[in-house]
Design an enzyme around this catalytic site. Structure first.
Site, PDB file in Angstrom:
ATOM      1  N   ASP A  53      -0.835   1.981 -13.414  1.00  0.00           N
ATOM      2  CA  ASP A  53      -1.440   2.942 -12.488  1.00  0.00           C
ATOM      3  C   ASP A  53      -2.027   2.233 -11.270  1.00  0.00           C
ATOM      4  O   ASP A  53      -2.613   1.149 -11.396  1.00  0.00           O
ATOM      5  CB  ASP A  53      -2.550   3.712 -13.223  1.00  0.00           C
ATOM      6  CG  ASP A  53      -2.907   5.006 -12.521  1.00  0.00           C
ATOM      7  OD1 ASP A  53      -2.215   5.389 -11.559  1.00  0.00           O
ATOM      8  OD2 ASP A  53      -3.899   5.635 -12.929  1.00  0.00           O
ATOM      9  N   ASN A  65       6.397  13.016 -12.529  1.00  0.00           N
ATOM     10  CA  ASN A  65       6.621  12.276 -11.290  1.00  0.00           C
ATOM     11  C   ASN A  65       7.780  12.825 -10.464  1.00  0.00           C
ATOM     12  O   ASN A  65       7.915  12.489  -9.276  1.00  0.00           O
ATOM     13  CB  ASN A  65       6.858  10.793 -11.583  1.00  0.00           C
ATOM     14  CG  ASN A  65       5.615  10.070 -12.040  1.00  0.00           C
ATOM     15  OD1 ASN A  65       5.682   9.053 -12.741  1.00  0.00           O
ATOM     16  ND2 ASN A  65       4.444  10.566 -11.678  1.00  0.00           N
TER      17      ASN A  65
END
Length: 235
Positions: free
Chosen positions: A10, A58
């Site tokens: 991340d 995503n």
């Protein structure tokens, strides 16, 4: 030493934004960290390493970013395949079901999987187009299709229908950038995992940081809901 370590990679976009760069620059910079972590895991004796690269959510990112990620992953797979094979890394990809995945990328991933299939130094699982809930739903559908009766279903029989059922439960999850959420990553496998949340963004994460996370894990007592013999109480 944890047997299975999983990383939620991340912070790539924020890394780029902090430097007034396009988000794609953060994804490109992440490659160095990926290789660094793989090498660190191998050197430390971690047998199973899982990396969360691209989730089912995503796909909702801007088309230009998604297209860049597809090209980037294909380039990395082709570039790093000889190194991964030489290091004895077995590569597997968790997900890869969406028809929007370019055929060229799917072909290169299949080639990498075949090339490294007999390696056993480290099993590297890349979660790409992955969603933990989807895996559980698909496992339930597979179990139903097998004709199993409701009373015969156990945790073990259910787990046998998950993707890569030989994968051991995750012992340690590392999520960079300081964010503290699961993001439906390998939901079944992380049920009793320990979590570490390093504050640095993924492109800044390096082998010494990975090793510190392993040391942090080594200081913890894993009770799995039980009370250890030398304890009189606990929750």
């Amino acid at each position: 030493m944890p047997r299975h370590v999983a990383c939620v990679m991340d912070g790539n976009g924020r890394w780029a934004e902090q430097r007034s760069l396009p988000r794609t620059s953060g994804h490109r910079a992440a490659e160095t960290t990926v290789i660094d972590v793989i090498e660190a895991a191998r050197a430390a004796g971690v047998g199973w390493l899982s990396l969360f690269a691209f989730s089912t959510e995503n796909w909702g990112r801007p088309d230009t970013e998604v297209e860049f990620l597809m090209h980037l992953v294909r380039r990395v797979v082709r570039k790093r395949a000889p190194l991964l094979h030489a290091r004895g890394i077995r590569c597997r990809f968790l997900g890869m079901t969406d028809p929007r995945i370019p055929s060229g990328l799917a072909g290169d991933i299949a080639d990498l999987t075949t090339l490294t299939d007999r390696n056993r130094q480290v099993t590297l699982t890349v979660a790409f187009d992955h969603g933990g809930r989807r895996d559980i739903v698909e496992a339930a559908r597979s179990l139903i299709r097998s004709g199993a009766s409701a009373d015969s279903v156990t945790e073990e029989s259910f787990a046998a229908h998950l993707p890569f059922p030989d994968t051991p439960d995750v012992d340690l999850v590392i999520r960079t950038s300081g964010e503290q959420r699961i993001s439906h990553f390998m939901l079944w496998q992380v049920a009793y995992a320990e979590w570490v949340f390093p504050p640095m963004l993924w492109p800044d994460f390096r082998a010494p940081d990975f090793v510190r996370c392993l040391h942090d894990y080594g200081q913890r007592e894993r009770r799995f809901g039980a009370v250890l013999p030398n304890q009189n109480g606990g929750t």
